[in-house]
Design a protein around this motif. Structure first.
Motif, PDB file in Angstrom:
ATOM      1  N   PRO A 201      -4.227  12.564  17.296  1.00 33.76           N
ATOM      2  CA  PRO A 201      -3.304  11.951  18.274  1.00 33.76           C
ATOM      3  C   PRO A 201      -1.826  11.785  17.676  1.00 33.76           C
ATOM      4  O   PRO A 201      -0.824  12.318  18.342  1.00 33.76           O
ATOM      5  CB  PRO A 201      -3.708  11.161  18.974  1.00 33.76           C
ATOM      6  CG  PRO A 201      -5.028  10.489  18.124  1.00 33.76           C
ATOM      7  CD  PRO A 201      -5.385  11.486  17.095  1.00 33.76           C
ATOM      8  N   LYS A 202      -1.547  11.223  16.513  1.00 34.57           N
ATOM      9  CA  LYS A 202      -0.433  10.798  16.175  1.00 34.57           C
ATOM     10  C   LYS A 202       0.528  11.799  15.521  1.00 34.57           C
ATOM     11  O   LYS A 202       1.662  11.670  15.512  1.00 34.57           O
ATOM     12  CB  LYS A 202      -0.429   9.721  14.869  1.00 34.57           C
ATOM     13  CG  LYS A 202      -1.073   8.351  15.216  1.00 34.57           C
ATOM     14  CD  LYS A 202      -0.311   7.695  16.557  1.00 34.57           C
ATOM     15  CE  LYS A 202      -1.030   6.426  16.780  1.00 34.57           C
ATOM     16  NZ  LYS A 202      -0.412   5.730  17.787  1.00 34.57           N
ATOM     17  N   VAL A 203      -0.104  12.868  15.479  1.00 33.48           N
ATOM     18  CA  VAL A 203       0.752  14.172  14.992  1.00 33.48           C
ATOM     19  C   VAL A 203       1.522  14.713  16.236  1.00 33.48           C
ATOM     20  O   VAL A 203       2.624  15.559  15.838  1.00 33.48           O
ATOM     21  CB  VAL A 203      -0.110  15.270  14.413  1.00 33.48           C
ATOM     22  CG1 VAL A 203      -0.798  14.827  13.195  1.00 33.48           C
ATOM     23  CG2 VAL A 203      -0.968  15.966  15.192  1.00 33.48           C
ATOM     24  N   GLY A 204       1.027  14.082  17.413  1.00 36.18           N
ATOM     25  CA  GLY A 204       1.970  14.423  18.692  1.00 36.18           C
ATOM     26  C   GLY A 204       3.297  14.154  18.435  1.00 36.18           C
ATOM     27  O   GLY A 204       4.307  14.641  19.151  1.00 36.18           O
ATOM     28  N   ARG A 205       3.713  13.330  17.359  1.00 35.64           N
ATOM     29  CA  ARG A 205       5.170  12.758  17.404  1.00 35.64           C
ATOM     30  C   ARG A 205       6.186  13.948  16.800  1.00 35.64           C
ATOM     31  O   ARG A 205       7.272  13.986  17.148  1.00 35.64           O
ATOM     32  CB  ARG A 205       5.242  11.743  16.341  1.00 35.64           C
ATOM     33  CG  ARG A 205       4.509  10.321  17.140  1.00 35.64           C
ATOM     34  CD  ARG A 205       4.670   9.338  16.014  1.00 35.64           C
ATOM     35  NE  ARG A 205       3.883   8.054  16.697  1.00 35.64           N
ATOM     36  CZ  ARG A 205       4.078   6.892  15.876  1.00 35.64           C
ATOM     37  NH1 ARG A 205       4.584   6.741  14.746  1.00 35.64           N
ATOM     38  NH2 ARG A 205       3.446   5.741  16.631  1.00 35.64           N
ATOM     39  N   PHE A 206       5.400  15.030  16.237  1.00 36.20           N
ATOM     40  CA  PHE A 206       6.252  16.103  15.671  1.00 36.20           C
ATOM     41  C   PHE A 206       6.735  17.017  17.119  1.00 36.20           C
ATOM     42  O   PHE A 206       7.946  17.419  17.099  1.00 36.20           O
ATOM     43  CB  PHE A 206       5.298  17.110  14.882  1.00 36.20           C
ATOM     44  CG  PHE A 206       5.121  16.309  13.517  1.00 36.20           C
ATOM     45  CD1 PHE A 206       6.107  16.510  12.439  1.00 36.20           C
ATOM     46  CD2 PHE A 206       4.118  15.723  13.299  1.00 36.20           C
ATOM     47  CE1 PHE A 206       6.117  15.692  11.304  1.00 36.20           C
ATOM     48  CE2 PHE A 206       3.881  14.954  11.885  1.00 36.20           C
ATOM     49  CZ  PHE A 206       4.780  15.180  10.927  1.00 36.20           C
ATOM     50  N   LEU A 207       5.979  16.967  18.032  1.00 31.56           N
ATOM     51  CA  LEU A 207       6.231  17.527  19.204  1.00 31.56           C
ATOM     52  C   LEU A 207       7.189  16.774  19.785  1.00 31.56           C
ATOM     53  O   LEU A 207       7.992  17.405  20.902  1.00 31.56           O
ATOM     54  CB  LEU A 207       5.099  17.949  20.215  1.00 31.56           C
ATOM     55  CG  LEU A 207       4.151  18.981  19.496  1.00 31.56           C
ATOM     56  CD1 LEU A 207       2.807  19.100  20.340  1.00 31.56           C
ATOM     57  CD2 LEU A 207       4.811  20.284  19.190  1.00 31.56           C
TER      58      LEU A 207
END
Length: 179
Positions: free
Chosen positions: A80-86
């Motif tokens: 879930p933390k890779v959502g920060r790229f979006l």
């Protein structure tokens, strides 16, 4: 180009791991305002322990928001933390050192680890925040024909042949430009 918030992806490559750590440590020393979020793959967790760097990462990613350390074993399958790229949170993403396995997965669009998911989301988001994306194959750190660059079209393609890979000197130059 000035970077204030960057993401650093670490894979299970041991070769140049210590050098990569030293480069990011130097970046933080030269620019204390720089925020570094660290994304660690499952294999990298093992290798960081073997090299005695696991506890030292807090010198780079101290724990505040956008200075966190994310471990694949704590993130689960959806990362879930890779959502920060979006959400356009980062100025750049660096993946170093990268295993040949990781580079191959990125080239074929496979996103099955925390780091490959981060790359996929960075490219998918087409955000202005991922100005460039350098993937360094551990065995060819100084000159690497498999460096990948992200572009605003949301695709990943090999960099031109002969382009020099990310080095400690080029990162130090970047750090001095962000003052």
């Amino acid at each position: 180009m000035s970077f204030q918030i960057i993401a650093w992806g670490i894979t299970g490559a041991g070769h140049f791991l210590n050098r990569s750590y030293q480069v990011f440590k130097e970046l933080k020393r030269r620019n204390p305002e720089l925020s570094v979020n660290t994304y660690i793959s499952r294999a990298a967790e093992e290798v960081l322990r073997m090299y005695g760097l696991e506890q030292k990462l807090v010198k780079i990613s101290g724990g505040d928001y956008l200075e966190e350390i994310f471990r694949e074993t704590e993130q689960g399958s959806s990362s879930p933390k890779v959502g920060r790229f979006l959400l356009d949170r980062y100025d750049a993403l660096f993946v170093t050192p990268a295993t040949s396995n990781t580079v191959s997965k990125i080239a074929y669009g496979i996103a099955d680890s925390l780091v490959t998911n981060a790359v996929a989301q960075a490219v998918k988001g087409r955000s202005r925040s991922i100005s460039f994306l350098w993937i360094l194959k551990a065995r060819s750190y100084l000159k690497c024909p498999t460096i990948l660059t992200g572009n605003n079209a949301g695709t990943v393609k090999p960099a031109p042949r002969g382009k020099t890979a990310l080095t400690a000197q080029s990162l130090k130059k970047t750090a001095s430009q962000t003052r």
